[in-house]
Each structure stands twice: as structure tokens, then as C-alpha cells.
Design an enzyme around this catalytic site. Structure first.
Site, short mmCIF file in Angstrom:
data_model
loop_
_atom_site.label_atom_id
_atom_site.label_comp_id
_atom_site.label_asym_id
_atom_site.label_seq_id
_atom_site.Cartn_x
_atom_site.Cartn_y
_atom_site.Cartn_z
N ALA A 1 -6.09 1.55 -3.50
CA ALA A 1 -6.54 2.83 -2.94
C ALA A 1 -6.84 2.72 -1.44
O ALA A 1 -6.86 3.74 -0.74
CB ALA A 1 -7.79 3.32 -3.67
N SER A 2 -7.05 1.52 -0.94
CA SER A 2 -7.41 1.31 0.46
C SER A 2 -6.23 1.64 1.38
O SER A 2 -5.15 1.06 1.24
CB SER A 2 -7.83 -0.14 0.68
OG SER A 2 -7.77 -0.50 2.04
#
Length: 222
Positions: A11-12
Site C-alpha cells: 500500500a505504500s
């Protein structure tokens, strides 16, 4: 070829920038999840790899590199068959570098992180209007950068596109890009979405990030 290991959370946005570069270069690597939300990046084992405890962190033959901008420049410099993604021509490279610094200092630090840090670290779901205005200013700049260009640093795809698309598609969880106001940004996003590796490297993670954000029930102050 030495096996590469990328440590991070899908998700980063910075992790996704590194994944885009690795996919574009067609370099095999192992992905090891480090859940920063669960503070796995603060473990003794991870701190030995990266004392700054950030993701992504790249391991190459026992050497550790962190910061997505350093990682993607390193990957292209070492594994690129051509210099198209990070031109050796000094003027062209200067434009790419400027865009990378813009992503780091403006889009990520002043745009995304200024919202997500208080949101996740302190549960601050009321976001000051100035943060909304900062995102709009970012979109304004990008529309200007793309004037006469298909890509963010000129006429060809570069690592600057990878860095910025990963963050912009995350900012959209807060403020969607207005297609009428930003036709060039909209066309650029769609152009990158056509890359054969886009979904795996960025699309999936961007949707995961958005789902995290939506669960916070944030709102901008009027």
C-alpha cells in the site's frame, strides 16, 4: 545476477514506485512484506538493515539501500539496458531529478505525509483545509509540467513518472483529480495505466491504500 530483495508494504506509495521500476527493468526480485502499521519496521532485525526504518528498503548482494528515489535511480543505473528511464544527458537528467525532488518535498512530504501521519499516528480525522489546498496546488503544478509532454519529465517514460504516479494515485484517496480542470494529468494517468505491469506494481496497492483511507472516515475542514 544477484538476487534482489525489496522490503515494504504494497500500500505504500514509495514501495510501489520501486515495484514499478523493477517491473519496467524486468529484474527478478523477492518481495518481503514489512507491515509498518504494525511497526514491524521498528524490529531489531529491520533496524540493522535500515536504521531510518523506512520502506522501501532494497537488498542487493548484502548491501541495503533505502529511500525510493535513491533505489529507483540505482536500479536503472545498474540494471537498465538503456538510459531511457534515467537519461545520462545532463539536461534531461536534471529535469528528472527536479521532478523526483518535487515528489519528495512537495507531493509526498507537503501533500500526502502531512495528512497521513496525523491521521494514522494520532487518529486526526479532521483535516485542515490548507491540506486540501496543498493537493490542489500539486495538481496545478503537474498540469503545467505536462504541457506539451506525454510524460512528467518530457517526451519519454522515466523514473520520475514511477515516483509521481505512485503518490498521485494515493492523493486521489483524498482529492480526486478533476478531469475537466486537469485534462493533461488525467491523460497521463491513463497512459501509465496502460503499462503491462501497472496493475501489479501500482494499481493494486493504490486501491489497498484507498481502502485504508476510506475506513478512517476523514473529512476536510471548511
Amino acid at each position: 545476477m544477484t538476487k534482489l530483495t525489496l522490503y515494504g508494504l504494497e500500500a505504500s506509495p514509495p514501495v510501489r514506485a520501486a515495484k514499478l521500476a523493477l517491473a519496467a527493468l524486468d529484474v527478478p526480485y523477492e518481495f518481503v512484506e514489512v507491515n509498518t502499521l504494525a511497526k514491524e519496521n521498528l524490529s531489531e532485525e529491520f533496524l540493522k538493515k535500515n536504521p531510518q526504518h523506512t520502506v522501501p528498503t532494497l537488498e542487493d548482494d548484502g548491501h541495503f539501500i533505502w529511500d525510493s528515489h535513491a533505489i529507483i535511480a540505482y536500479l536503472v543505473s545498474k540494471y537498465g539496458k538503456t538510459d531511457s528511464l534515467y537519461p545520462k544527458d545532463l539536461l534531461q537528467r536534471a529535469v528528472v531529478d527536479q521532478r523526483l525532488h518535487f515528489e519528495s518535498g512537495v507531493i509526498f512530504a507537503n501533500g500526502l505525509r502531512s495528512i497521513t501521519k496525523p491521521l494514522f499516528a494520532a487518529g486526526q480525522t479532521k483535516i485542515p483545509k490548507e491540506r486540501y489546498d496543498a493537493i490542489i496546488e500539486i495538481y496545478d503544478f503537474l498540469e503545467t509540467f505536462l504541457a506539451g509532454n506525454d510524460y512528467i519529465a518530457g517526451g519519454q517514460l522515466t523514473i520520475a513518472d514511477f515516483s509521481i504516479i505512485s503518490t498521485v494515485t494515493s492523493l486521489e484517496a483524498f482529492v480526486e483529480v478533476d478531469t475537466a480542470k486537469y485534462p493533461k494529468v488525467t491523460a497521463w494517468i491513463k497512459r501509465l495505466q496502460q503499462l503491462p505491469y501497472y496493475e501489479e506494481a501500482n494499481g493494486n496497492g493504490a486501491r489497498t491504500f484507498e481502502s485504508f483511507i476510506k475506513k478512517t472516515n476523514f473529512s476536510f475542514e471548511s
